[in-house]
Design a protein around this motif. Sequence first.
Motif, mmCIF file in Angstrom:
data_model
loop_
_atom_site.group_PDB
_atom_site.id
_atom_site.type_symbol
_atom_site.label_atom_id
_atom_site.label_comp_id
_atom_site.label_asym_id
_atom_site.label_seq_id
_atom_site.Cartn_x
_atom_site.Cartn_y
_atom_site.Cartn_z
ATOM 1 N N GLU A 146 0.809 -1.223 0.000
ATOM 2 C CA GLU A 146 0.000 0.000 0.000
ATOM 3 C C GLU A 146 0.842 1.272 0.000
ATOM 4 N N ASP A 147 1.737 1.415 0.976
ATOM 5 C CA ASP A 147 2.536 2.645 1.081
ATOM 6 C C ASP A 147 3.400 2.849 -0.155
ATOM 7 N N LYS A 148 4.056 1.777 -0.586
ATOM 8 C CA LYS A 148 4.974 1.871 -1.719
ATOM 9 C C LYS A 148 4.254 2.308 -2.987
ATOM 10 N N HIS A 162 -6.136 11.038 -7.164
ATOM 11 C CA HIS A 162 -6.508 10.582 -5.828
ATOM 12 C C HIS A 162 -6.324 9.067 -5.807
ATOM 13 N N VAL A 163 -5.863 8.545 -4.679
ATOM 14 C CA VAL A 163 -5.616 7.111 -4.569
ATOM 15 C C VAL A 163 -6.532 6.513 -3.514
ATOM 16 N N LYS A 164 -7.192 5.457 -3.899
ATOM 17 C CA LYS A 164 -8.050 4.728 -2.976
ATOM 18 C C LYS A 164 -7.516 3.307 -2.877
ATOM 19 N N PHE A 165 -7.381 2.802 -1.668
ATOM 20 C CA PHE A 165 -6.812 1.468 -1.466
ATOM 21 C C PHE A 165 -7.844 0.520 -0.856
ATOM 22 N N ILE A 166 -7.837 -0.716 -1.349
ATOM 23 C CA ILE A 166 -8.619 -1.778 -0.726
ATOM 24 C C ILE A 166 -7.772 -3.043 -0.729
ATOM 25 N N CYS A 167 -7.735 -3.729 0.376
ATOM 26 C CA CYS A 167 -6.896 -4.915 0.512
ATOM 27 C C CYS A 167 -7.443 -6.050 -0.357
ATOM 28 N N SER A 168 -6.541 -6.759 -1.021
ATOM 29 C CA SER A 168 -6.955 -7.848 -1.918
ATOM 30 C C SER A 168 -7.556 -9.026 -1.167
ATOM 31 N N SER A 169 -7.385 -9.056 0.163
ATOM 32 C CA SER A 169 -7.981 -10.146 0.959
ATOM 33 C C SER A 169 -9.464 -9.921 1.237
ATOM 34 N N GLU A 170 -9.965 -8.729 0.936
ATOM 35 C CA GLU A 170 -11.398 -8.439 1.123
ATOM 36 C C GLU A 170 -12.233 -9.322 0.197
ATOM 37 N N PRO A 171 -13.474 -9.610 0.571
ATOM 38 C CA PRO A 171 -14.348 -10.415 -0.300
ATOM 39 C C PRO A 171 -14.513 -9.747 -1.665
ATOM 40 N N ILE A 172 -14.632 -10.551 -2.709
ATOM 41 C CA ILE A 172 -14.688 -10.023 -4.071
ATOM 42 C C ILE A 172 -15.875 -9.081 -4.267
ATOM 43 N N ASN A 173 -16.994 -9.371 -3.643
ATOM 44 C CA ASN A 173 -18.169 -8.494 -3.777
ATOM 45 C C ASN A 173 -17.892 -7.102 -3.212
ATOM 46 N N GLN A 174 -17.131 -7.062 -2.126
ATOM 47 C CA GLN A 174 -16.764 -5.792 -1.511
ATOM 48 C C GLN A 174 -15.844 -4.995 -2.437
ATOM 49 N N ILE A 175 -14.926 -5.710 -3.088
ATOM 50 C CA ILE A 175 -13.991 -5.059 -4.019
ATOM 51 C C ILE A 175 -14.736 -4.503 -5.230
ATOM 52 N N LEU A 176 -15.636 -5.309 -5.781
ATOM 53 C CA LEU A 176 -16.353 -4.906 -7.000
ATOM 54 C C LEU A 176 -17.235 -3.686 -6.776
ATOM 55 N N LYS A 443 11.609 6.873 4.271
ATOM 56 C CA LYS A 443 11.055 8.146 4.738
ATOM 57 C C LYS A 443 9.772 7.895 5.532
ATOM 58 N N GLU A 444 9.499 8.818 6.423
ATOM 59 C CA GLU A 444 8.235 8.727 7.129
ATOM 60 C C GLU A 444 7.103 8.904 6.142
ATOM 61 N N LYS A 445 6.015 8.226 6.421
ATOM 62 C CA LYS A 445 4.875 8.274 5.511
ATOM 63 C C LYS A 445 4.386 9.713 5.370
ATOM 64 N N ILE A 446 4.225 10.149 4.127
ATOM 65 C CA ILE A 446 3.787 11.510 3.840
ATOM 66 C C ILE A 446 2.297 11.642 4.143
ATOM 67 N N GLU A 447 1.938 12.727 4.742
ATOM 68 C CA GLU A 447 0.521 12.955 5.038
ATOM 69 C C GLU A 447 -0.212 13.302 3.740
ATOM 70 N N THR A 448 -1.117 12.446 3.307
ATOM 71 C CA THR A 448 -1.820 12.654 2.034
ATOM 72 C C THR A 448 -3.329 12.468 2.222
ATOM 73 N N LYS A 449 -3.849 13.001 3.271
ATOM 74 C CA LYS A 449 -5.270 12.802 3.546
ATOM 75 C C LYS A 449 -6.158 13.335 2.446
ATOM 76 N N ASN A 450 -5.755 14.423 1.852
ATOM 77 C CA ASN A 450 -6.575 14.999 0.788
ATOM 78 C C ASN A 450 -6.392 14.276 -0.535
ATOM 79 N N LEU A 451 -5.358 13.419 -0.594
ATOM 80 C CA LEU A 451 -5.097 12.703 -1.835
ATOM 81 C C LEU A 451 -5.394 11.230 -1.720
ATOM 82 N N THR A 452 -5.259 10.644 -0.519
ATOM 83 C CA THR A 452 -5.413 9.212 -0.349
ATOM 84 C C THR A 452 -6.680 8.904 0.416
#
Length: 455
Positions: A146-148, A162-176, A443-452
């Motif tokens: 995710e971070d990388k 804008h970046v939106k992340f969802i873990c691949s381990s989530e149920p497929i219906n949730q991802i879709l 590096k420390e994780k950049i604050e990207t609340k408005n982007l991520t």
Amino acid sequence: MSDVVSHKSRKYLMIFIDIVFIFAAYILAFHIRFDNINPQNWNAFISLLPWILLIGLVFIVMYELYIFDTKSNWDIIRSIVIASTLMLFFTMAASFLFREFALPRSVILIAYILMNILLISWKILYNIIFSKSIGTILFIGGEEEEDKITDQILNQYGKKVHVKFICSSEPINQILKHLQFVDSIMIGSGIENEKKLKVIYHSVEKGKPVYVIPNLYDLLLAHSVNTTIDDTMVMAMKPLGLSMGQQAVKRLYDIVASFIALVLLSPLFIIFALLIKLEDPKGSIFYKQERLGKDNMEFIIYKFRSMVEGAEKMTGPVLAGENDPRITKVGRFMRKTRVDELPQLLNVLKGDMSIVGPRPEREYFAKQFEKELNHYFYRNIVKPGITGYAQIMGKYTTSVDDKLRFDLFYIRNYSFILDIIIQFKTIIVLFDKTKAEGKKERKEKIETKNLTLKS
């Protein structure tokens, strides 16, 4: 599909505009150089014009000058100057080859200057006027990615995305469910094949572009050949590696190219040998080290010494850092310009290495990488190279698994033309300091609340 078509149309349009500006640069050059154009000079230009435009087309495509909306102004300028400089040399060579001596060198030089001004100006102005948001990218992958990947996307596109992340381990219906709220999708390499297929199918169905980080299976399948057994379609995948014919052509080229390069660059060898000795009179000029070559056979690699003598006696085998105190003053310059790699032309002439190929690794690190990456050993089925696909596409700090993907792509898609393209693109790497920077601390994780946005 419409996005793909529009992308291709835009690509061809950008190439056409560049060609028009190259033509315009020569027309303007004639009018600047002459009050009254001599017919003999003009006829020589017309005779050579198809070659001028063909040379321009080759370097526009080779250096991907049609892609500039995601590049910084400096990246645009660097690519254009290098491409146009090569156009200049090849145009002069063509005028000599075809004996069009009536085309004045002054016109070619003025056209070269105008070409740079026109190409750089219109691309930067285009980015200023037509810059637009890319929208939201949904990244589906493991939490360890995710971070990388998020940082890489933001570094590439900045505030346009804008970046939106969802873990691949989530149920497929949730991802879709998330697909309809984003503009494009990026899929990580660790996702299950069944989930990957469903995500790709639904994304294509909704007209969303899909970007896949490939695993070995994807890389092998990418260069497969469609055929049939009776009335059943099958995909044939040839083994990884080079054929006997490809190896013979590559070796012949390596011998000729390395010999010519050693002769032409011999003054540089003398200059840097003297500089190394002046900084450290007791130290050696060359640095010798065991590396793994084709089929994991060990060989001695040669480099100009860029670190203090015995740099690893206290630390053991470690990768060089960005501000590594072990690097000498001359060595820092050599590393930035890649001059320290020049003695490897001797390795190429001997047959240990090739001009182009995966970079040779030390056994100590190779064993570590093989534990982490099951397919790492595949990169050594070809000779290592002075430069390679991973070097022009990545950076010094690019992760091992990403470099491995580039190396396997190169092996899978090998051609003599690809080798030539890689060598020309290496020129850009020499002028890009970010490509040669050493390993950086995380590096420390950049604050990207408005982007991520996270689900």
